[in-house]
Design an enzyme around this catalytic site. Sequence first.
Site, PDB file in Angstrom:
ATOM      1  N   SER A  65       0.803  -1.219   0.000  1.00 45.58           N
ATOM      2  CA  SER A  65       0.000   0.000   0.000  1.00 45.58           C
ATOM      3  C   SER A  65       0.842   1.279   0.000  1.00 45.58           C
ATOM      4  O   SER A  65       1.691   1.476  -0.857  1.00 45.58           O
ATOM      5  CB  SER A  65      -0.940  -0.075   1.204  1.00 45.58           C
ATOM      6  OG  SER A  65      -1.789   1.023   1.250  1.00 45.58           O
ATOM      7  N   ASP A 277      -3.255   6.311  -3.125  1.00 43.63           N
ATOM      8  CA  ASP A 277      -2.096   5.731  -2.429  1.00 43.63           C
ATOM      9  C   ASP A 277      -1.480   4.645  -3.328  1.00 43.63           C
ATOM     10  O   ASP A 277      -1.921   4.442  -4.463  1.00 43.63           O
ATOM     11  CB  ASP A 277      -2.464   5.213  -1.027  1.00 43.63           C
ATOM     12  CG  ASP A 277      -3.257   3.917  -1.070  1.00 43.63           C
ATOM     13  OD1 ASP A 277      -3.910   3.660  -2.098  1.00 43.63           O
ATOM     14  OD2 ASP A 277      -3.227   3.159  -0.085  1.00 43.63           O
ATOM     15  N   ASP A 279      -1.474   1.465  -3.672  1.00 46.78           N
ATOM     16  CA  ASP A 279      -2.221   0.352  -4.280  1.00 46.78           C
ATOM     17  C   ASP A 279      -3.634   0.796  -4.665  1.00 46.78           C
ATOM     18  O   ASP A 279      -4.492  -0.030  -4.972  1.00 46.78           O
ATOM     19  CB  ASP A 279      -2.258  -0.883  -3.368  1.00 46.78           C
ATOM     20  CG  ASP A 279      -2.977  -0.626  -2.058  1.00 46.78           C
ATOM     21  OD1 ASP A 279      -3.084   0.539  -1.640  1.00 46.78           O
ATOM     22  OD2 ASP A 279      -3.428  -1.609  -1.433  1.00 46.78           O
ATOM     23  N   ASP A 281      -6.266   2.104  -3.079  1.00 46.57           N
ATOM     24  CA  ASP A 281      -7.514   1.876  -2.332  1.00 46.57           C
ATOM     25  C   ASP A 281      -7.847   3.065  -1.429  1.00 46.57           C
ATOM     26  O   ASP A 281      -8.777   3.002  -0.634  1.00 46.57           O
ATOM     27  CB  ASP A 281      -7.492   0.553  -1.544  1.00 46.57           C
ATOM     28  CG  ASP A 281      -6.451   0.516  -0.458  1.00 46.57           C
ATOM     29  OD1 ASP A 281      -5.657   1.472  -0.343  1.00 46.57           O
ATOM     30  OD2 ASP A 281      -6.422  -0.488   0.283  1.00 46.57           O
ATOM     31  N   GLU A 369     -12.833   6.328   6.264  1.00 44.69           N
ATOM     32  CA  GLU A 369     -11.919   6.784   7.299  1.00 44.69           C
ATOM     33  C   GLU A 369     -11.413   8.146   6.847  1.00 44.69           C
ATOM     34  O   GLU A 369     -11.349   8.430   5.641  1.00 44.69           O
ATOM     35  CB  GLU A 369     -10.741   5.826   7.441  1.00 44.69           C
ATOM     36  CG  GLU A 369     -11.137   4.516   8.101  1.00 44.69           C
ATOM     37  CD  GLU A 369      -9.933   3.681   8.509  1.00 44.69           C
ATOM     38  OE1 GLU A 369      -9.921   3.227   9.650  1.00 44.69           O
ATOM     39  OE2 GLU A 369      -9.023   3.480   7.690  1.00 44.69           O
ATOM     40  N   ARG A 498      -5.827   5.877  22.106  1.00 39.58           N
ATOM     41  CA  ARG A 498      -6.030   4.453  21.775  1.00 39.58           C
ATOM     42  C   ARG A 498      -4.697   3.796  21.440  1.00 39.58           C
ATOM     43  O   ARG A 498      -3.792   4.454  20.907  1.00 39.58           O
ATOM     44  CB  ARG A 498      -7.008   4.284  20.600  1.00 39.58           C
ATOM     45  CG  ARG A 498      -6.561   4.973  19.320  1.00 39.58           C
ATOM     46  CD  ARG A 498      -7.520   4.707  18.160  1.00 39.58           C
ATOM     47  NE  ARG A 498      -7.262   3.437  17.507  1.00 39.58           N
ATOM     48  CZ  ARG A 498      -6.329   3.244  16.568  1.00 39.58           C
ATOM     49  NH1 ARG A 498      -5.544   4.232  16.166  1.00 39.58           N
ATOM     50  NH2 ARG A 498      -6.169   2.058  16.026  1.00 39.58           N
ATOM     51  N   THR A 502      -1.133  -1.032  14.493  1.00 40.75           N
ATOM     52  CA  THR A 502      -0.076  -1.329  13.517  1.00 40.75           C
ATOM     53  C   THR A 502       1.324  -0.993  14.018  1.00 40.75           C
ATOM     54  O   THR A 502       2.303  -1.398  13.414  1.00 40.75           O
ATOM     55  CB  THR A 502      -0.306  -0.531  12.210  1.00 40.75           C
ATOM     56  OG1 THR A 502      -0.260   0.864  12.521  1.00 40.75           O
ATOM     57  CG2 THR A 502      -1.628  -0.859  11.553  1.00 40.75           C
ATOM     58  N   ARG A 507      -1.697   6.184  20.395  1.00 42.07           N
ATOM     59  CA  ARG A 507      -2.018   7.372  19.598  1.00 42.07           C
ATOM     60  C   ARG A 507      -2.911   8.317  20.409  1.00 42.07           C
ATOM     61  O   ARG A 507      -3.814   7.875  21.131  1.00 42.07           O
ATOM     62  CB  ARG A 507      -2.744   6.988  18.316  1.00 42.07           C
ATOM     63  CG  ARG A 507      -1.883   6.203  17.366  1.00 42.07           C
ATOM     64  CD  ARG A 507      -2.374   6.281  15.937  1.00 42.07           C
ATOM     65  NE  ARG A 507      -1.768   5.221  15.135  1.00 42.07           N
ATOM     66  CZ  ARG A 507      -0.560   5.303  14.573  1.00 42.07           C
ATOM     67  NH1 ARG A 507       0.177   6.382  14.726  1.00 42.07           N
ATOM     68  NH2 ARG A 507      -0.082   4.283  13.870  1.00 42.07           N
TER      69      ARG A 507
END
Length: 544
Positions: A65, A277, A279, A281, A369, A498, A502, A507
């Site tokens: 990605s 981006d 790839d 998506d 998102e 949270r 990844t 964060r």
Amino acid sequence: MTQFEKVFRNSALHPKPVGLVLQYGTAGFRTNAKELDHIMFRMGLLAVLRSKKTKATIGVMVTASHNPEEDNGVKLVDPMGEMVTPSWEEYSMQLANAEQDVLLTALKDVIEKEAISMDQDANIFIGKDTRPSSEKLSQAVSDGVMSLGGHVHDYGVVTTPQLHFMVRCQNTQGCYGSPTMEGYYRKLSQAFVQLTKHVSCSNYDQKHLLVDGANGVGALRLRDMERFLQNQLQISLFNDCREGKLNFQCGADYVKVQQKPPQGVEMSVGERCCSFDGDADRIVYYYKDSDGCFHLQDGDKIATLIGTFLKDMLTQAGLDLQVAVVQTAYANGSSTRYLEDVLKVSWCTTGVKHLHHAAQEFDIGVYFEANGHGTVLFSNAAVHKIEKLAQDSSIKNEKKRTAAQLLHSTINVINQAVGDAISDMLLVEGVLAVQGLSVQQWDAIYSDLPNRQRKIKVADRRVITTTDAERRVVTPPGLQEAVDMLVKKYPQSRAFVRPSGTEDIIRVYAEADTQENTDALAQEVCLAVYRLAGGVGEEPKPLH
Ligand code: 16G
Ligand code: MG
């Protein structure tokens, strides 16, 4: 030689480095390409099992990605084109992390647990992005598939959403479209031409779009698609793989995170631009105003544009279907305030698979998102009602008939399998054209609140647990109370904390009426996390 002997023999050609443990993260396995050969072979094996279990075609996409060119990754695509179901993420880790001598045991364990009949056929679609490592890694996937007797259809270099589309077409016996590249281009472009054919006074500006292809696969495939668009959209493509490095100072992630235009795009004042981006998506839009200020239209703005358009069309068509927008905690507070007045808003945890699932609850579920990944899902009942109305020649009211036809074209321009930069781009372009909106007018629907994202290192990020779609902290005790106190100090403010899915960090997100207040709030929340959740290293410092 039995099937398992063949697997055993061939797996030695893709040996696992002893002791290496990798996780199937929010978006599949992803790390430096050098560590992935054995993972690819084993994902080929697992795809065969998943195909036998579901009696359907399964997809395997080789891509990392928006990550740097030297990385790579792999994810599995389930029969309807969605992300693989969570219980199989577990299996993928068992297979990926089994040492060489126990690989067959791990494989047989999955077969037994899932009661898989090994006599069943297996069909696997494979796709890859433009990374130099992708060729060899996708070959390793094929080796895995064929070692276990599966059939491979290799689509070569395709966008991630194109592979999802092919899988869905194949498993719906063509109802969703034809599982070929031409089938993809034709379906989306015909729908786009239909959507925009009612637009009377479109001028050059309306039809002209600058696209940053991130030097990735999206640029190549968009170029292939151009001839199908019948000049209804005029694209100037930049970062198109001819020079420049994949995702380097360009692409949707760079633009969103840096809040600035990509390198290599020649933007004039007021021109509409978008970035894919690596790839393809994800997509974000942006433009530059006459003062040279950069304006970003991220996933929240895209969801707002699409959600309100669908609602308007449904009203005009007289259809009683519920439209909801699914957001995560990262959605800008202004977007939520605006949307809550006109539509239903629903919340869920970060990660595309969660949003996709949540959006399935509604007649029409729009999910995005803030980072630009999203799509729209239509329930079967909604598709049926819209199709029926669009084909009803007895409707005399022209406004109603046009609205029904526009809704019908909208369904077909959307890749419902997964967020798709090319499809989302056509949808946004279509909606702007139909509504006669300039990029500035779209931007002016609401103004984003200033916001800030920060990262904090703690000894163990699992000490922080959350509830209410990650908007409130449950543990450690006292942290949520501290955040609540801090938020009270600033107008229009909001903050949450949270653990990342990844990276090994916490964060922090804050927003408030001014950038100064936002940064002050973010800093105070960072300190609260550091003190109450076991921060390591130096105390967080103010950014300025
Ligand atoms: C992955 C997700 C993305 C999410 C991000 C959150 C997919 C395809 N991608 O990149 O949706 O926003 O993780 O990362 O699911 P974080 O947990 O580190 O904040
Ligand atoms: Mg991507």
